[in-house]
Design a protein around this motif. Sequence first.
Motif, PDB file in Angstrom:
ATOM      1  N   SER A  60       0.851  -1.195   0.000  1.00 56.21           N
ATOM      2  CA  SER A  60       0.000   0.000   0.000  1.00 56.21           C
ATOM      3  C   SER A  60       0.887   1.246   0.000  1.00 56.21           C
ATOM      4  O   SER A  60       2.052   1.184   0.396  1.00 56.21           O
ATOM      5  N   PRO A  61       0.326   2.403  -0.429  1.00 58.29           N
ATOM      6  CA  PRO A  61       1.127   3.643  -0.405  1.00 58.29           C
ATOM      7  C   PRO A  61       1.733   3.904   0.976  1.00 58.29           C
ATOM      8  O   PRO A  61       2.884   4.327   1.089  1.00 58.29           O
ATOM      9  N   GLY A 104       7.927   4.357   3.524  1.00 58.45           N
ATOM     10  CA  GLY A 104       9.236   4.221   4.158  1.00 58.45           C
ATOM     11  C   GLY A 104      10.321   3.772   3.195  1.00 58.45           C
ATOM     12  O   GLY A 104      11.505   4.021   3.418  1.00 58.45           O
ATOM     13  N   LEU A 105       9.921   3.100   2.106  1.00 53.33           N
ATOM     14  CA  LEU A 105      10.903   2.594   1.138  1.00 53.33           C
ATOM     15  C   LEU A 105      11.376   3.672   0.170  1.00 53.33           C
ATOM     16  O   LEU A 105      12.443   3.558  -0.423  1.00 53.33           O
ATOM     17  N   LYS A 106      10.546   4.696  -0.025  1.00 50.42           N
ATOM     18  CA  LYS A 106      10.801   5.690  -1.080  1.00 50.42           C
ATOM     19  C   LYS A 106      12.212   6.287  -1.012  1.00 50.42           C
ATOM     20  O   LYS A 106      12.948   6.250  -2.004  1.00 50.42           O
ATOM     21  N   ALA A 112      -1.088  -5.618  -8.180  1.00 47.45           N
ATOM     22  CA  ALA A 112      -0.930  -5.334  -6.751  1.00 47.45           C
ATOM     23  C   ALA A 112       0.390  -4.627  -6.461  1.00 47.45           C
ATOM     24  O   ALA A 112       0.505  -3.871  -5.504  1.00 47.45           O
ATOM     25  N   GLY A 113       1.388  -4.871  -7.300  1.00 49.53           N
ATOM     26  CA  GLY A 113       2.708  -4.298  -7.061  1.00 49.53           C
ATOM     27  C   GLY A 113       2.971  -3.004  -7.804  1.00 49.53           C
ATOM     28  O   GLY A 113       4.117  -2.541  -7.869  1.00 49.53           O
ATOM     29  N   GLN A 114       1.925  -2.383  -8.358  1.00 49.55           N
ATOM     30  CA  GLN A 114       2.168  -1.202  -9.200  1.00 49.55           C
ATOM     31  C   GLN A 114       2.770  -0.037  -8.417  1.00 49.55           C
ATOM     32  O   GLN A 114       3.550   0.742  -8.956  1.00 49.55           O
ATOM     33  N   ARG A 142       6.161   1.702  -9.606  1.00 49.40           N
ATOM     34  CA  ARG A 142       6.221   3.151  -9.834  1.00 49.40           C
ATOM     35  C   ARG A 142       7.373   3.789  -9.051  1.00 49.40           C
ATOM     36  O   ARG A 142       8.104   4.628  -9.587  1.00 49.40           O
ATOM     37  N   LEU A 143       7.512   3.378  -7.786  1.00 46.13           N
ATOM     38  CA  LEU A 143       8.614   3.933  -6.979  1.00 46.13           C
ATOM     39  C   LEU A 143       9.955   3.717  -7.676  1.00 46.13           C
ATOM     40  O   LEU A 143      10.768   4.635  -7.772  1.00 46.13           O
TER      41      LEU A 143
END
Length: 390
Positions: free
Chosen positions: A99-100, A105-107, A340-342, A346-347
Amino acid sequence: MTTPPTSGIDLFADEVLLDPYPVYAALREQGPVVHLPANDVFALTRYDAIRGALADWESFSSASIGFNPAANEALAGTSLASDPPVHTRLRATLSENLSPRALRGLKPRIEAKADAVVAALVEQGGFEAIDALARALPLEVVADLIGFTGHARDNMLRWGQAAMEVIGPMNRRTAESFPVAGELYAWCSQVGAADLAEGSVGRAIFEAEARGAVPPGAAGHIIHQYLGAGVDTTVAAIGNIVALLGSHPGQLALIRDDPSLVPAAFNEVLRYWAPVHAWGRRATRDVEIDGAVIPAGAQIAILFGAGNRDPRHYENPDAFLVTRNPVDHLSFGYGPHGCAGQGLARLEAHAVIEALARRVERLVVGPEVRVPGNITRSIEELPVLEVIAA
């Protein structure tokens, strides 16, 4: 009410897989649904027909996403190959970790990784874009996310490629990939929480299984989906970014002048070159599309790339224009099975485009080398001959 038009095209012939766009255009002109006896499928070719089918899971079941019975049997019970309400429950655990909010935290980590990789490559002045960037970044990101270590980490690329290849018809490519896909399946069926790094999403999925949030035995299936569905397609998309921005220097210049175009640019990359060639569904009843009837029980082939270039939906569809921002492209699917992994894809992709736009004035790319693949359409080798730094 009529039967759909028929074409002698073989969707999975080498020359079609290498460049499907002329075939997509010919099929689109025949109608929104075309019967292909060579593959025993009814192909959906136009934007509205594809989007409508993806939204209508009751008429177009995901129980047959593959084009051979063995693949569908192996995928039975997974989120990819199930319909609501089973799909809804399996998908919830998969999506929870993608989820966004979960990805926020990964961004910074992904952006720092992408920037470091691109900076090192720019410094070299030339590089092989697929191994050095398109594969390197997603493999590291997914390995860290799921908590893969050792043997599993070393085999991620092989396993991910094979997991997509075996969804095709029972041709030579599929037959050769089954043993490798079997290695992934075997590993996922015996993996436990202790095999995955502490604090990883993989561990969290096993914890969800332990507390009854997902059915017993489903954790391995979910791990399988992260790797099987998430790696090969993201590698393809990032390779496409480098190839398209290299061959369209004016478009790269637009992003450099206006970095807010980064998300639009990725949407256009996905629309222009869909990473997935064909995906299956099964008609659960007689379905009518524009007066043509698909019979109950028929195998469907959804051609995302054909829909993405439909001139009935997109103006000047064969042009690559980063200002277009086709937010409604079909490459991530649509409806309950939308990718589900979009968010993660995108990131990664946005981080790569941002780093290239910031650090590169111009990329001089050599000819791309493609190898036919049943399902994923990707570049095998892409030489960047020269990098003019910004």
